[in-house]
Design an enzyme around this catalytic site. Structure first.
Site, PDB file in Angstrom:
ATOM      1  N   LYS A   7       5.512  29.874 -35.959  1.00 53.35           N
ATOM      2  CA  LYS A   7       5.278  28.451 -36.259  1.00 53.35           C
ATOM      3  C   LYS A   7       4.482  27.798 -35.146  1.00 53.35           C
ATOM      4  O   LYS A   7       4.419  28.321 -34.020  1.00 53.35           O
ATOM      5  CB  LYS A   7       6.600  27.714 -36.438  1.00 53.35           C
ATOM      6  CG  LYS A   7       7.590  27.806 -35.253  1.00 53.35           C
ATOM      7  CD  LYS A   7       7.394  26.784 -34.157  1.00 53.35           C
ATOM      8  CE  LYS A   7       8.366  26.916 -33.000  1.00 53.35           C
ATOM      9  NZ  LYS A   7       8.080  26.105 -31.839  1.00 53.35           N
ATOM     10  N   ALA A  51       6.352  32.023 -26.087  1.00 52.23           N
ATOM     11  CA  ALA A  51       5.077  31.368 -26.368  1.00 52.23           C
ATOM     12  C   ALA A  51       5.253  30.010 -27.051  1.00 52.23           C
ATOM     13  O   ALA A  51       4.289  29.280 -27.239  1.00 52.23           O
ATOM     14  CB  ALA A  51       4.216  32.266 -27.261  1.00 52.23           C
ATOM     15  N   GLY A  87       8.817  33.245 -32.000  1.00 54.37           N
ATOM     16  CA  GLY A  87       8.905  34.701 -32.227  1.00 54.37           C
ATOM     17  C   GLY A  87      10.339  35.198 -32.351  1.00 54.37           C
ATOM     18  O   GLY A  87      10.701  35.835 -33.330  1.00 54.37           O
ATOM     19  N   ASP A  94      15.580  26.393 -33.385  1.00 55.09           N
ATOM     20  CA  ASP A  94      14.385  26.452 -34.243  1.00 55.09           C
ATOM     21  C   ASP A  94      14.616  27.266 -35.517  1.00 55.09           C
ATOM     22  O   ASP A  94      13.751  27.304 -36.398  1.00 55.09           O
ATOM     23  CB  ASP A  94      13.236  27.157 -33.494  1.00 55.09           C
ATOM     24  CG  ASP A  94      12.496  26.200 -32.576  1.00 55.09           C
ATOM     25  OD1 ASP A  94      12.696  24.987 -32.699  1.00 55.09           O
ATOM     26  OD2 ASP A  94      11.718  26.696 -31.745  1.00 55.09           O
TER      27      ASP A  94
HETATM   28  O1  C5P Z   1      18.730  26.439 -29.229  1.00 56.04           O
HETATM   29  P1  C5P Z   1      17.976  27.325 -28.312  1.00 56.04           P
HETATM   30  O2  C5P Z   1      18.854  28.385 -27.703  1.00 56.04           O
HETATM   31  O3  C5P Z   1      16.738  27.897 -28.922  1.00 56.04           O
HETATM   32  O4  C5P Z   1      17.478  26.433 -27.130  1.00 56.04           O
HETATM   33  C1  C5P Z   1      17.007  26.950 -25.907  1.00 56.04           C
HETATM   34  C2  C5P Z   1      17.164  25.902 -24.829  1.00 56.04           C
HETATM   35  O5  C5P Z   1      16.305  24.790 -25.085  1.00 56.04           O
HETATM   36  C3  C5P Z   1      18.568  25.310 -24.778  1.00 56.04           C
HETATM   37  O6  C5P Z   1      19.395  26.061 -23.921  1.00 56.04           O
HETATM   38  C4  C5P Z   1      18.325  23.932 -24.248  1.00 56.04           C
HETATM   39  O7  C5P Z   1      18.227  23.977 -22.850  1.00 56.04           O
HETATM   40  C5  C5P Z   1      16.953  23.571 -24.797  1.00 56.04           C
HETATM   41  N1  C5P Z   1      16.999  22.741 -26.024  1.00 56.04           N
HETATM   42  C6  C5P Z   1      17.379  21.410 -25.900  1.00 56.04           C
HETATM   43  N2  C5P Z   1      17.435  20.638 -27.035  1.00 56.04           N
HETATM   44  C7  C5P Z   1      17.106  21.146 -28.252  1.00 56.04           C
HETATM   45  C8  C5P Z   1      16.706  22.487 -28.372  1.00 56.04           C
HETATM   46  C9  C5P Z   1      16.670  23.254 -27.232  1.00 56.04           C
HETATM   47  O8  C5P Z   1      17.681  20.929 -24.797  1.00 56.04           O
HETATM   48  N3  C5P Z   1      17.164  20.361 -29.320  1.00 56.04           N
END
Ligand code: C5P
Length: 316
Positions: free
Chosen positions: A15, A110, A114, A149
């Site tokens: 995406k 990236a 992915g 995501d």
């Molecule tokens: O949810 P995910 O593990 O993909 O998110 C990775 C990191 O990105 C989280 O640990 C957080 O620090 C940050 N994040 C955030 N707010 C979001 C999505 C991600 O702070 N809505």
């Protein structure tokens, strides 16, 4: 009697975020987001085959991308494996096993989704294999339990994403004729960026700078009309300032895309990939040819759909 083995192959696209606004920090430590994102035509191929003995295996093969970082991660930490755990729970199949084989084409770290595409691919395949009747809400909740995501990638096409990422809706209802695709050139500068580190740094920003009034609605209208010039006016990434400060190299590639003829350029998600919007396919190819050699780049088009089971032969 030998148990029947079932196998499903899924194409799971990556995406780009056309808009990404960070509205504030939440009590759970995540950030409140509002984003329009679109699936693009660079795919992970995810093959899942059921196993009768309850074991899980995971093999990832990089095609044009470096997977060494992933190889160092224990299987339990990989999003594709965590997708199995989430689906065991969602489908009430705690002892079910499978072999997973992923051909990886989306660079790691990236901002192109992915790892999330790998998880979405496994979720899609296991839904088909274990419980095709699993309600959409439970299927998306399984994705949200793994990463922010993932629900957007499970839905695919043009998606509005809100909350932490768990509230998703399609910009175009299913069955609506899809507008013309947009053509993009995506460049990966050759280093990964940790999403967490970017969000941590964003806390030092004023959240007024990470959002833009009306941008989400403008972008929605532009995407639905298929008007590339209108889309060009409605791109925004609230993480851009922070990432440019931390990784000035990303700007170098945006400048290169602009010089090559992109109408507008933007950081993809939390980076490190950047993309340029092109007038059409031909211009996109010209822009790609103008880029410095030895850098990962791809001409992609936006897609009307997301993760899809390509075929599911039943193997005795
Ligand atoms: O949810 P995910 O593990 O993909 O998110 C990775 C990191 O990105 C989280 O640990 C957080 O620090 C940050 N994040 C955030 N707010 C979001 C999505 C991600 O702070 N809505």
């Amino acid at each position: 009697m030998r148990e029947t083995v079932h196998e499903v192959t899924v194409q799971a696209p990556g995406k780009v975020n056309l808009t990404l606004e960070i509205l504030g920090k939440r009590p759970d430590g995540y950030h409140e987001l509002r984003s329009i994102l679109m699936s693009v035509s660079v795919y992970e191929t995810v093959q899942v085959r059921t196993r009768a003995d309850g074991e899980v295996t995971l093999r990832t093969i990089g095609e044009g991308v470096d997977c060494s970082e992933l190889e160092r991660l224990p299987m339990e930490k990989q999003l594709a494996y965590r997708a199995v755990v989430a689906m065991r729970r969602a489908c009430n199949r705690p002892d079910a096993g499978c072999d997973i084989r992923i051909v990886k084409r989306i660079p790691i770290g990236a901002g192109m989704g992915g790892g999330s595409a790998d998880a979405a691919g496994v979720l899609c395949a296991l839904r088909a294999l274990w419980n095709p009747a699993l309600p959409e809400a439970d299927y998306l909740a399984a994705g949200a339990s793994i990463g922010s995501d993932i629900p957007a990638l499970q839905l695919g096409g043009a998606v509005r994403m809100e909350g932490r990422g768990e509230r998703v809706s399609r910009l175009l209802p299913p069955g609506t004729p899809s507008p013309k695709p947009f053509w993009l050139v995506v460049v990966h500068p050759g280093f990964p960026i940790s999403t967490r580190s970017v969000y941590e740094a964003v806390d030092a920003e004023d959240f007024c700078l990470t959002q833009k009034a009306g941008i989400c609605e403008n972008c929605t209208r532009s995407v639905c009309s298929g008007d590339v010039r209108a889309v060009a006016q409605s791109l925004f990434n609230g993480l851009q300032r922070t990432v440019s400060r931390l990784y000035p190299n990303t700007e170098y590639f945006e400048t290169a895309l602009g010089k090559g003829g992109a109408i507008v350029t933007l950081l993809s998600g939390s980076g490190s990939a950047v993309f340029g919007l092109a007038e059409n396919e031909e211009t996109a190819k010209q822009i790609q040819r103008s880029l410095p050699p030895n850098v990962w780049s791809n001409v992609v088009q936006t897609l009307p759909d997301g993760v899809m089971a390509a075929h599911g032969p039943l193997v005795p």
